[in-house]
Motif scaffolding. Sequence first.
Motif, PDB file in Angstrom:
ATOM      1  N   PHE A  62       0.460  -0.995  -0.034  1.00 47.59           N
ATOM      2  CA  PHE A  62      -0.151   0.100   0.132  1.00 47.59           C
ATOM      3  C   PHE A  62       0.902   0.862  -0.043  1.00 47.59           C
ATOM      4  CE2 PHE A  62       1.434  -0.405   4.184  1.00 47.59           C
ATOM      5  CZ  PHE A  62       1.066   0.765   5.114  1.00 47.59           C
ATOM      6  N   GLY A  63      -0.222   2.307  -0.042  1.00 47.74           N
ATOM      7  CA  GLY A  63       1.127   4.039  -0.408  1.00 47.74           C
ATOM      8  C   GLY A  63       1.633   4.600  -1.458  1.00 47.74           C
ATOM      9  N   VAL A  64       0.684   4.239  -2.798  1.00 47.04           N
ATOM     10  CA  VAL A  64       1.746   5.106  -3.968  1.00 47.04           C
ATOM     11  C   VAL A  64      -0.124   4.840  -4.695  1.00 47.04           C
ATOM     12  CG1 VAL A  64       2.556   5.049  -5.764  1.00 47.04           C
ATOM     13  CG2 VAL A  64       3.597   4.057  -3.923  1.00 47.04           C
ATOM     14  N   ILE A  65      -0.555   5.775  -4.506  1.00 46.29           N
ATOM     15  CA  ILE A  65      -1.897   6.295  -5.449  1.00 46.29           C
ATOM     16  C   ILE A  65      -1.328   7.099  -6.635  1.00 46.29           C
ATOM     17  CG2 ILE A  65      -4.086   7.271  -5.130  1.00 46.29           C
ATOM     18  CD1 ILE A  65      -3.393   7.335  -1.788  1.00 46.29           C
ATOM     19  N   ILE A  66      -1.683   6.474  -7.594  1.00 48.23           N
ATOM     20  CA  ILE A  66      -1.827   7.207  -8.704  1.00 48.23           C
ATOM     21  C   ILE A  66      -3.393   7.897  -9.078  1.00 48.23           C
ATOM     22  CG2 ILE A  66      -1.771   7.274 -11.186  1.00 48.23           C
ATOM     23  CD1 ILE A  66      -1.047   4.337 -11.394  1.00 48.23           C
ATOM     24  N   LYS A  67      -2.961   9.394  -9.070  1.00 51.09           N
ATOM     25  CA  LYS A  67      -4.334  10.897  -9.165  1.00 51.09           C
ATOM     26  C   LYS A  67      -3.878  11.324  -9.934  1.00 51.09           C
ATOM     27  CE  LYS A  67      -6.848  13.116  -5.542  1.00 51.09           C
ATOM     28  NZ  LYS A  67      -6.685  13.846  -4.183  1.00 51.09           N
ATOM     29  N   ASP A  68      -4.875  11.861 -10.607  1.00 49.07           N
ATOM     30  CA  ASP A  68      -4.913  12.089 -12.657  1.00 49.07           C
ATOM     31  C   ASP A  68      -3.250  12.722 -12.649  1.00 49.07           C
ATOM     32  OD1 ASP A  68      -6.764  13.998 -11.726  1.00 49.07           O
ATOM     33  OD2 ASP A  68      -6.341  15.191  -9.981  1.00 49.07           O
ATOM     34  N   GLY A  69      -2.549  11.096 -12.915  1.00 53.23           N
ATOM     35  CA  GLY A  69      -1.791  10.473 -13.739  1.00 53.23           C
ATOM     36  C   GLY A  69      -0.525  11.239 -13.045  1.00 53.23           C
ATOM     37  N   LYS A  70      -0.354  11.284 -11.600  1.00 49.11           N
ATOM     38  CA  LYS A  70       0.576  11.534 -11.120  1.00 49.11           C
ATOM     39  C   LYS A  70       0.394  10.600  -9.590  1.00 49.11           C
ATOM     40  CE  LYS A  70       1.505  16.654 -11.758  1.00 49.11           C
ATOM     41  NZ  LYS A  70       0.798  17.780 -11.889  1.00 49.11           N
ATOM     42  N   PHE A  71       1.740  10.307  -9.291  1.00 47.78           N
ATOM     43  CA  PHE A  71       2.123   9.361  -8.122  1.00 47.78           C
ATOM     44  C   PHE A  71       2.118  10.612  -6.844  1.00 47.78           C
ATOM     45  CE2 PHE A  71       3.791   7.048 -11.069  1.00 47.78           C
ATOM     46  CZ  PHE A  71       3.400   5.915 -11.421  1.00 47.78           C
ATOM     47  N   ALA A  78      -5.911   5.999   8.912  1.00 49.39           N
ATOM     48  CA  ALA A  78      -7.152   5.822   7.679  1.00 49.39           C
ATOM     49  C   ALA A  78      -7.265   5.564   6.055  1.00 49.39           C
ATOM     50  CB  ALA A  78      -8.532   6.982   7.772  1.00 49.39           C
ATOM     51  N   TYR A  79      -6.233   5.584   5.652  1.00 50.24           N
ATOM     52  CA  TYR A  79      -5.743   4.636   4.553  1.00 50.24           C
ATOM     53  C   TYR A  79      -5.133   4.016   4.506  1.00 50.24           C
ATOM     54  CZ  TYR A  79      -3.271   4.504   0.084  1.00 50.24           C
ATOM     55  OH  TYR A  79      -2.668   3.333  -1.050  1.00 50.24           O
ATOM     56  N   VAL A  80      -4.357   3.957   5.492  1.00 56.67           N
ATOM     57  CA  VAL A  80      -3.472   2.409   6.022  1.00 56.67           C
ATOM     58  C   VAL A  80      -4.341   1.587   5.833  1.00 56.67           C
ATOM     59  CG1 VAL A  80      -1.959   1.111   6.949  1.00 56.67           C
ATOM     60  CG2 VAL A  80      -1.696   3.315   6.507  1.00 56.67           C
ATOM     61  N   ARG A  81      -4.910   1.615   7.196  1.00 63.33           N
ATOM     62  CA  ARG A  81      -6.990   0.547   7.031  1.00 63.33           C
ATOM     63  C   ARG A  81      -7.429  -0.160   5.437  1.00 63.33           C
ATOM     64  NH1 ARG A  81      -8.838  -2.157  11.234  1.00 63.33           N
ATOM     65  NH2 ARG A  81      -6.772  -1.036  12.768  1.00 63.33           N
ATOM     66  N   ALA A  82      -7.542   1.262   5.289  1.00 67.77           N
ATOM     67  CA  ALA A  82      -8.766   1.223   3.985  1.00 67.77           C
ATOM     68  C   ALA A  82      -7.959   0.643   2.617  1.00 67.77           C
ATOM     69  CB  ALA A  82      -9.300   3.247   3.480  1.00 67.77           C
ATOM     70  N   ALA A  83      -6.967   0.955   3.378  1.00 69.45           N
ATOM     71  CA  ALA A  83      -6.062  -0.251   2.038  1.00 69.45           C
ATOM     72  C   ALA A  83      -5.835  -1.318   1.854  1.00 69.45           C
ATOM     73  CB  ALA A  83      -4.692   0.539   1.209  1.00 69.45           C
ATOM     74  N   ILE A  96      -3.483 -10.990   4.828  1.00 62.59           N
ATOM     75  CA  ILE A  96      -2.173 -11.472   3.978  1.00 62.59           C
ATOM     76  C   ILE A  96      -0.841 -11.681   4.905  1.00 62.59           C
ATOM     77  CG2 ILE A  96      -0.754  -9.590   2.519  1.00 62.59           C
ATOM     78  CD1 ILE A  96      -3.211  -7.490   2.642  1.00 62.59           C
ATOM     79  N   ASP A  97       0.123 -12.150   3.664  1.00 60.82           N
ATOM     80  CA  ASP A  97       0.805 -12.732   5.019  1.00 60.82           C
ATOM     81  C   ASP A  97       1.928 -11.410   4.770  1.00 60.82           C
ATOM     82  OD1 ASP A  97       0.143 -15.884   4.665  1.00 60.82           O
ATOM     83  OD2 ASP A  97       0.884 -15.761   2.481  1.00 60.82           O
ATOM     84  N   LEU A  98       2.377 -11.049   4.274  1.00 60.78           N
ATOM     85  CA  LEU A  98       3.047 -10.001   4.261  1.00 60.78           C
ATOM     86  C   LEU A  98       2.707  -8.872   4.098  1.00 60.78           C
ATOM     87  CD1 LEU A  98       6.329  -8.665   4.932  1.00 60.78           C
ATOM     88  CD2 LEU A  98       7.276  -9.484   3.023  1.00 60.78           C
ATOM     89  N   TYR A  99       2.234  -7.249   4.112  1.00 57.67           N
ATOM     90  CA  TYR A  99       1.930  -6.314   3.506  1.00 57.67           C
ATOM     91  C   TYR A  99       3.398  -5.306   3.969  1.00 57.67           C
ATOM     92  CZ  TYR A  99      -1.880  -3.357   2.884  1.00 57.67           C
ATOM     93  OH  TYR A  99      -2.924  -2.211   2.447  1.00 57.67           O
ATOM     94  N   TYR A 100       3.432  -4.756   3.076  1.00 60.23           N
ATOM     95  CA  TYR A 100       4.511  -3.994   2.659  1.00 60.23           C
ATOM     96  C   TYR A 100       4.365  -1.988   1.890  1.00 60.23           C
ATOM     97  CZ  TYR A 100       7.973  -6.973   0.567  1.00 60.23           C
ATOM     98  OH  TYR A 100       8.639  -8.047   0.543  1.00 60.23           O
ATOM     99  N   GLN A 101       4.954  -1.175   2.935  1.00 66.44           N
ATOM    100  CA  GLN A 101       4.763  -0.035   2.491  1.00 66.44           C
ATOM    101  C   GLN A 101       5.172   0.585   1.536  1.00 66.44           C
ATOM    102  OE1 GLN A 101       5.024   3.251   5.796  1.00 66.44           O
ATOM    103  NE2 GLN A 101       4.259   5.010   4.543  1.00 66.44           N
ATOM    104  N   HIS A 102       4.880   0.915   0.985  1.00 58.59           N
ATOM    105  CA  HIS A 102       5.605   0.180  -1.154  1.00 58.59           C
ATOM    106  C   HIS A 102       6.329   1.653  -0.601  1.00 58.59           C
ATOM    107  CE1 HIS A 102       4.530  -0.857  -5.390  1.00 58.59           C
ATOM    108  NE2 HIS A 102       5.810  -0.645  -4.852  1.00 58.59           N
ATOM    109  N   ARG A 103       5.974   2.693  -0.724  1.00 59.26           N
ATOM    110  CA  ARG A 103       6.919   4.522  -0.948  1.00 59.26           C
ATOM    111  C   ARG A 103       7.120   4.733   0.597  1.00 59.26           C
ATOM    112  NH1 ARG A 103       9.196   1.374  -3.661  1.00 59.26           N
ATOM    113  NH2 ARG A 103       9.821   1.640  -6.194  1.00 59.26           N
ATOM    114  N   ILE A 104       7.599   5.472   1.716  1.00 58.38           N
ATOM    115  CA  ILE A 104       7.560   5.946   2.444  1.00 58.38           C
ATOM    116  C   ILE A 104       6.771   7.539   2.359  1.00 58.38           C
ATOM    117  CG2 ILE A 104       9.073   6.697   4.346  1.00 58.38           C
ATOM    118  CD1 ILE A 104       8.832   3.272   4.262  1.00 58.38           C
ATOM    119  N   ASP A 105       5.822   7.217   3.142  1.00 61.12           N
ATOM    120  CA  ASP A 105       5.110   8.994   3.383  1.00 61.12           C
ATOM    121  C   ASP A 105       6.396   9.943   4.213  1.00 61.12           C
ATOM    122  OD1 ASP A 105       3.777  10.752   3.508  1.00 61.12           O
ATOM    123  OD2 ASP A 105       1.682  10.031   4.340  1.00 61.12           O
ATOM    124  N   THR A 106       6.850  11.069   3.470  1.00 63.52           N
ATOM    125  CA  THR A 106       7.618  10.862   4.026  1.00 63.52           C
ATOM    126  C   THR A 106       6.966  12.818   4.661  1.00 63.52           C
ATOM    127  OG1 THR A 106       7.899  12.979   2.250  1.00 63.52           O
ATOM    128  CG2 THR A 106       9.633  10.962   2.409  1.00 63.52           C
TER     129      THR A 106
END
Length: 316
Positions: A62-71, A78-83, A96-106
């Motif tokens: 989870f962690g990466v959203i494509i919105k209007d063609g942008k990442f 709230a987002y983590v749970r919904a994802a 889920i056996d292994l759940y990654y944060q795909h990219r880090i929210d800085t």
Amino acid sequence: MSAFYGPPKPDEDMIPVIHHAINRGITFLDTSDVYGPFINEILLGKALKGGMQERVELATKFGVIIKDGKFEVRGDPAYVRAACEGSLKRLEVDCIDLYYQHRIDTRLPIEVTMGELKKLVEEGKIKYIGLSEASASTIRRAHAVHPITAVQLEWSLWARDAEEDIIPTCRELGIGIVAYSPLGRGFLSLGAKVAENLSNDDYRKTLPRFQPENIEHNNILFERVKEIATRKGCTTSQLALAWVHHQGDDVCPIPGTTKIGNLDQNIGALSLTLTPEEMAELESIASAVAIKSDRFQGTSLTWKASDTPLLASWKA
């Protein structure tokens, strides 16, 4: 199969590849909600029906959203749970056996994201937590909240920056290492030729290392690896994969493919034995050629080894 490397491939073509992999003994499958988005998780949900799911460890992210063609990168609770709920439904699993944060929210402390992931473990929705492209300090801070099982990072003969401090940190803490793009996004399979027939929507067309002004220089690495592969009686792909396999039992490369023939070739890398002298020769070549340009560009540069604000100084 489903994103970034041209248009999504048909389910009827990809499900047999997945089944072939499992029947050959592949036990670890890696996906993400952003692959498609969502298409690859749905594909795996279909492919793993009928008892197949029990034969593998399933990882998603989870962690990466494509919105209007942008990442956009998000790690708020709230987002983590919904994802997570969304991935469970698409994969058609209870956990889920292994759940990654795909990219880090800085924008927020890693402790905030980890707090929610810890709750999901306690609720039985995920078994283990992973991070991807996190800095050494972020990994340490996350691990202090809840044990991190795996860190995913780009590692291959043309991407070795993680060797400086991230990989030693993982080993100090007993964290497994999952090497993505171990074939350099196809470059270590075909060299500069890989760029010749990319479709217009292939993500690699935007990457600096695949640009004409860089790829010819980078092809020097491929040609020198090819010389050793010829000597060993294997393909460059197999040699490059074997180099990653030889990094240690705590390393799991995840080469992607859409063809059974290429999958079998990748599996063949497991039977290759490299001597310490051959490992040193490959590493010497990789150091001497000095790959031209960065792995990412523009705003995506923040995806590399990401740090987050300290919890003590952060205001929600």
